[in-house]
Enzyme design. Structure first.
Site, PDB file in Angstrom:
ATOM      1  N   ALA A 183       9.366  23.682   6.232  1.00 55.83           N
ATOM      2  CA  ALA A 183      10.241  22.602   5.751  1.00 55.83           C
ATOM      3  C   ALA A 183       9.405  21.371   5.398  1.00 55.83           C
ATOM      4  CB  ALA A 183      11.271  22.266   6.830  1.00 55.83           C
TER       5      ALA A 183
ATOM      6  N   GLN B 183      11.186  21.949  13.972  1.00 62.42           N
ATOM      7  CA  GLN B 183       9.749  21.695  13.804  1.00 62.42           C
ATOM      8  C   GLN B 183       9.133  22.622  12.751  1.00 62.42           C
ATOM      9  OE1 GLN B 183       7.666  19.356  14.702  1.00 62.42           O
ATOM     10  NE2 GLN B 183       9.328  18.244  15.697  1.00 62.42           N
ATOM     11  N   SER B 184       9.919  23.004  11.761  1.00 65.67           N
ATOM     12  CA  SER B 184       9.425  23.939  10.742  1.00 65.67           C
ATOM     13  C   SER B 184       8.277  23.339   9.933  1.00 65.67           C
ATOM     14  CB  SER B 184      10.586  24.294   9.813  1.00 65.67           C
ATOM     15  OG  SER B 184      10.107  24.925   8.648  1.00 65.67           O
ATOM     16  N   ASN B 185       7.166  24.053   9.897  1.00 69.92           N
ATOM     17  CA  ASN B 185       6.043  23.655   9.029  1.00 69.92           C
ATOM     18  C   ASN B 185       6.402  23.911   7.578  1.00 69.92           C
ATOM     19  OD1 ASN B 185       4.063  23.142  11.192  1.00 69.92           O
ATOM     20  ND2 ASN B 185       4.408  25.315  11.605  1.00 69.92           N
TER      21      ASN B 185
ATOM     22  N   SER C  49      13.470  25.835  11.601  1.00 70.41           N
ATOM     23  CA  SER C  49      13.683  25.184  12.891  1.00 70.41           C
ATOM     24  C   SER C  49      13.421  23.685  12.737  1.00 70.41           C
ATOM     25  CB  SER C  49      12.719  25.779  13.925  1.00 70.41           C
ATOM     26  OG  SER C  49      11.399  25.435  13.538  1.00 70.41           O
TER      27      SER C  49
END
Ligand code: PLP
Length: 336
Positions: free
Chosen positions: A85, A81-83, A79
């Site tokens: 990523a 706001q992917s942690n 997403s």
């Protein structure tokens, strides 16, 4: 020579990325506020790698595998706001690899939270409207990199592959040594989503000899119980096979509570607002709104329903995610 599973684990390629072991601390003020049980926290929000989180542990093994395969570029997806990523971008920077992130949605006018950090960490971002697992966009990015002479390595959604889960197999072995010194815990509660963290914990508990009665309870942040349990069981069994262990686990034996998913993934509600403020004010600890806030809200509700005896010792495993706090300022209003 036949290796034992723990010897096979020690031989897997691994890149040191995380600050380990992470501490376990008591939560005396929160425990008092709730009237028991005795609560503790394991601080995987302090693993380092661009502000910490559970993915640092998985990425140690994923990068080990990628570097061994001769990769020069990492590709992953998530997403906006992917942690996962953000920590993949940090791991790539640290290892002088390039990083391509396939993120869901549209580019915002001003990046914030994890997305701001993705940019700072030098990742190339590809936006997509495709639903997870975004396979068409990932394939296109991979083909372009191959055509340009690169050697891309695809890290699956959430870093949840047999190699990735080894981060939580070793975490559970780390935890078993801490529990031996601190005294045993009756239950372990945390946020579960793609299932890799829980799969590693379940397999690690088996390898560390913690016994099948160990309660490893994932609070699902998005998917229904059966879907997560199937993935956890499959990943744990594949992980066991990677280590040459003759062991499998059935999805029915995976503990997941999916009753706290609210209005869906990353939709912040009153339960998350309440516990984020509660943890901040009682213990000075920050939770994130998408994963750990939801998991802690689940744990506190279970406590209020009398699921745990006041004499029991319950460990909340903080899995990180704090940069996302800064991406939801409007949704958190009312918490302060
Ligand atoms: C902060 C945080 N906690 C928990 C999870 C869930 O971990 P898993 O996907 O391994 O189930 C994630 C995954 O994205 C996360 O970012």
């Amino acid at each position: 020579m036949l290796l034992t599973p723990t010897a096979a684990l020690a031989r897997l390629p691994r890149v040191p990325l995380a600050f380990l072991p992470t501490p376990i601390s008591p939560l005396p003020n929160l425990s008092r506020y709730l009237g028991g049980p005795e609560l503790f926290i394991k601080r995987d929000d302090q693993t380092g790698l661009a502000t910490g989180g559970n993915k640092a542990r998985k990425l140690e093994f994923l990068l080990g595998h990628a570097v061994e395969a001769g990769a020069d570029t990492l590709i992953t997806a998530g997403s906006a706001q992917s942690n996962h990523a953000r920590q993949t971008a940090a791991a790539a920077a640290q290892q002088s690899l390039r990083c391509h992130l396939v993120l869901r949605g549209q580019p915002p006018e001003f990046p914030n939270g994890n997305l701001l950090l993705d940019h700072l960490l030098g990742a190339t971002i590809h936006w997509t409207d495709e639903a997870a697992p975004y396979s068409r966009t990932i394939e296109r990015v991979e083909e372009e990199l191959f055509a340009a002479g690169g050697h891309p390595y695809i890290i699956p959604y959430g870093g949840s592959s047999p190699h990735g889960i080894m981060g939580y197999v070793t975490a559970m072995i780390e935890y078993a040594a801490q529990a031996a010194a601190l005294g045993a815990f009756d239950a372990h509660v945390f946020a579960t989503s793609s299932g890799g963290t829980q799969a590693g914990m379940v397999l690690g508990a088996h390898l560390a000899g913690l016994g099948s009665a160990t309660r490893i309870l994932g609070i699902s942040v998005d998917r229904p119980r059966d879907a997560v349990a199937a993935d956890v069981a499959s990943l744990a069994s594949q992980g066991a096979a990677l280590l040459g262990a003759d062991w499998r686990i059935d999805a029915r034996d995976i503990l997941i509570d999916d009753g706290y998913r609210g209005d869906g993934y990353a939709v912040i509600g009153e339960p998350e607002r309440e516990v984020i403020a509660l943890l901040a004010r009682t213990e000075g600890i920050l939770l994130d709104p998408v994963y750990t806030g939801r998991a802690m809200a689940g744990l506190i509700d279970l406590i209020r329903q009398g699921t745990f005896a006041s004499s029991e010792r319950v460990l909340f495993w903080h899995t990180g995610g704090v940069p996302a706090l800064f991406a939801f300022p409007g949704d958190l209003e009312g918490a302060f």
